[in-house]
Write an enzyme that holds these catalytic residues in place. Structure first.
Site, PDB file in Angstrom:
ATOM      1  N   ALA A  34       0.758  -1.106   0.042  1.00  0.00           N
ATOM      2  CA  ALA A  34      -0.055  -0.056   0.103  1.00  0.00           C
ATOM      3  C   ALA A  34       0.955   1.379   0.034  1.00  0.00           C
ATOM      4  O   ALA A  34       1.861   1.279   0.702  1.00  0.00           O
ATOM      5  CB  ALA A  34      -0.894  -0.073   1.020  1.00  0.00           C
ATOM      6  N   ARG A  35       0.598   2.380  -0.816  1.00  0.00           N
ATOM      7  CA  ARG A  35       1.098   3.407  -0.764  1.00  0.00           C
ATOM      8  C   ARG A  35       2.546   3.368  -1.334  1.00  0.00           C
ATOM      9  O   ARG A  35       3.432   4.602  -0.897  1.00  0.00           O
ATOM     10  CB  ARG A  35       0.833   4.329   0.679  1.00  0.00           C
ATOM     11  CG  ARG A  35      -0.464   4.612   0.952  1.00  0.00           C
ATOM     12  CD  ARG A  35      -1.223   5.504   0.296  1.00  0.00           C
ATOM     13  NE  ARG A  35      -2.354   5.748   0.601  1.00  0.00           N
ATOM     14  CZ  ARG A  35      -2.985   6.877   1.250  1.00  0.00           C
ATOM     15  NH1 ARG A  35      -2.162   7.905   1.259  1.00  0.00           N
ATOM     16  NH2 ARG A  35      -4.343   7.147   1.622  1.00  0.00           N
ATOM     17  N   GLY A  88       3.675   3.357  -4.565  1.00  0.00           N
ATOM     18  CA  GLY A  88       3.793   4.005  -5.565  1.00  0.00           C
ATOM     19  C   GLY A  88       3.459   3.201  -6.994  1.00  0.00           C
ATOM     20  O   GLY A  88       3.948   3.507  -8.185  1.00  0.00           O
ATOM     21  N   LYS A  89       3.122   2.077  -6.391  1.00  0.00           N
ATOM     22  CA  LYS A  89       2.807   1.021  -7.770  1.00  0.00           C
ATOM     23  C   LYS A  89       1.924   1.659  -8.732  1.00  0.00           C
ATOM     24  O   LYS A  89       2.093   1.369 -10.076  1.00  0.00           O
ATOM     25  CB  LYS A  89       2.228  -0.230  -7.288  1.00  0.00           C
ATOM     26  CG  LYS A  89       0.906  -0.475  -6.459  1.00  0.00           C
ATOM     27  CD  LYS A  89       0.842  -1.718  -5.800  1.00  0.00           C
ATOM     28  CE  LYS A  89      -0.316  -1.685  -4.909  1.00  0.00           C
ATOM     29  NZ  LYS A  89      -0.435  -0.552  -3.760  1.00  0.00           N
ATOM     30  N   SER A  90       0.699   2.219  -8.393  1.00  0.00           N
ATOM     31  CA  SER A  90      -0.164   3.121  -9.363  1.00  0.00           C
ATOM     32  C   SER A  90       0.595   4.020 -10.129  1.00  0.00           C
ATOM     33  O   SER A  90       0.194   4.204 -11.376  1.00  0.00           O
ATOM     34  CB  SER A  90      -1.226   3.632  -8.548  1.00  0.00           C
ATOM     35  OG  SER A  90      -2.207   2.567  -8.072  1.00  0.00           O
ATOM     36  N   ALA A 142     -12.844  -0.101  -8.444  1.00  0.00           N
ATOM     37  CA  ALA A 142     -13.385   0.423  -7.147  1.00  0.00           C
ATOM     38  C   ALA A 142     -14.857   0.817  -7.255  1.00  0.00           C
ATOM     39  O   ALA A 142     -15.202   1.425  -8.503  1.00  0.00           O
ATOM     40  CB  ALA A 142     -12.457   1.306  -6.650  1.00  0.00           C
ATOM     41  N   HIS A 191      -6.285   9.880  -7.392  1.00  0.00           N
ATOM     42  CA  HIS A 191      -5.570   8.909  -8.710  1.00  0.00           C
ATOM     43  C   HIS A 191      -6.295   9.531  -9.901  1.00  0.00           C
ATOM     44  O   HIS A 191      -5.664   9.645 -10.771  1.00  0.00           O
ATOM     45  CB  HIS A 191      -6.361   7.527  -8.581  1.00  0.00           C
ATOM     46  CG  HIS A 191      -5.677   6.559  -7.705  1.00  0.00           C
ATOM     47  ND1 HIS A 191      -5.185   5.466  -8.305  1.00  0.00           N
ATOM     48  CD2 HIS A 191      -5.573   6.323  -6.522  1.00  0.00           C
ATOM     49  CE1 HIS A 191      -4.328   4.782  -7.296  1.00  0.00           C
ATOM     50  NE2 HIS A 191      -4.544   5.218  -6.373  1.00  0.00           N
ATOM     51  N   ARG A 208      -4.050  12.704 -11.055  1.00  0.00           N
ATOM     52  CA  ARG A 208      -2.807  12.161 -11.456  1.00  0.00           C
ATOM     53  C   ARG A 208      -2.870  11.875 -13.228  1.00  0.00           C
ATOM     54  O   ARG A 208      -1.935  12.014 -13.932  1.00  0.00           O
ATOM     55  CB  ARG A 208      -2.152  11.081 -10.888  1.00  0.00           C
ATOM     56  CG  ARG A 208      -1.426  11.413  -9.719  1.00  0.00           C
ATOM     57  CD  ARG A 208      -0.576  10.374  -9.078  1.00  0.00           C
ATOM     58  NE  ARG A 208      -1.010   9.046  -9.274  1.00  0.00           N
ATOM     59  CZ  ARG A 208      -1.498   8.247  -8.469  1.00  0.00           C
ATOM     60  NH1 ARG A 208      -1.339   8.700  -7.131  1.00  0.00           N
ATOM     61  NH2 ARG A 208      -1.850   7.026  -8.461  1.00  0.00           N
ATOM     62  N   ARG A 209      -4.030  11.397 -13.503  1.00  0.00           N
ATOM     63  CA  ARG A 209      -4.495  10.919 -14.865  1.00  0.00           C
ATOM     64  C   ARG A 209      -4.423  12.055 -15.865  1.00  0.00           C
ATOM     65  O   ARG A 209      -5.235  13.097 -15.510  1.00  0.00           O
ATOM     66  CB  ARG A 209      -5.335   9.905 -15.088  1.00  0.00           C
ATOM     67  CG  ARG A 209      -5.305   8.902 -14.041  1.00  0.00           C
ATOM     68  CD  ARG A 209      -6.443   7.778 -14.241  1.00  0.00           C
ATOM     69  NE  ARG A 209      -7.842   7.902 -14.228  1.00  0.00           N
ATOM     70  CZ  ARG A 209      -8.499   7.838 -13.092  1.00  0.00           C
ATOM     71  NH1 ARG A 209      -7.965   7.022 -12.240  1.00  0.00           N
ATOM     72  NH2 ARG A 209      -9.660   8.211 -13.000  1.00  0.00           N
TER      73      ARG A 209
END
Length: 193
Positions: free
Chosen positions: A12-13, A15-17, A37, A53, A56-57
């Site tokens: 979790a948290r 940086g994978k996304s 989700a 999220h 950032r996109r």
């Protein structure tokens, strides 16, 4: 020609996304963000996570919600598309109420669609089970299903990344797929008759 998916995994948290988003941006393809989700307006923390999220996109990315039917979304993608699935763990959580037989059918279908897709597909999966065994049956079920599905996706993936401690490791370059070790050992130590 089908393309092998890319798996980005980590805690979790970590940086994978963000790493998966970087991979999608550099693909040079039209990106579709597959959100797994459900939106719960009564959960302010969850809403804040989703908003981070979204911010950032790039605005040019299309977003599709695939809470349950992820396989059909993947099946419809073309060879000029990059799908970013965020996240596998949330998708697993959405389907915890399914029986073992239903779950097996769902994952079999998903893996078949991933294996046969001509799209570039990047999947984000959470690492669980590196610590204490969950005290509740639903926690153990989630951990086991997510762990097995991540392993199955990793076995068909062209590249697997682990993101931890703010660093990205390309596991496909650093290690070997599980099962390859057994074949290597057999080739080095043939059974003598």
């Amino acid at each position: 020609m089908p393309k092998q998916p890319i798996l980005v995994t980590g805690a979790a948290r970590c940086g994978k996304s963000e790493w998966a988003e970087t991979l999608a941006m550099t693909s040079g393809l039209a990106v579709t963000y597959i959100a797994t989700a459900t939106i719960d307006p009564s959960d302010a923390d969850w809403q804040a996570r989703i908003l981070r999220h979204q911010q950032r996109r790039p605005a040019t990315w299309q977003t599709i919600l695939a809470v349950e039917d992820l396989a059909s979304t993947i099946e419809r993608a073309g060879d000029k598309e990059c799908l970013l699935v965020d996240s596998v763990g949330t998708w697993v959580a959405n389907l915890l109420d399914r029986s073992d037989a239903e779950w097996e059918d769902l994952t079999h279908t998903l893996l078949a669609k991933l294996s046969g897709s001509v799209a570039t597909i990047i999947l984000v999966a959470e690492e669980t089970g590196w610590g204490v065994v969950p005290a509740y049956p639903s926690g153990r079920l989630f951990r086991d299903r997510l762990g097995m599905l991540s392993r199955q996706i990793g076995s068909i993936a062209g590249t697997v990344y682990l993101v931890t401690g703010g660093h990205v490791l390309n596991l496909s370059q650093l290690g070997q797929k599980l099962g390859e070790g057994e074949r290597l050992l057999k080739s080095l130590n043939p059974v003598k008759m």
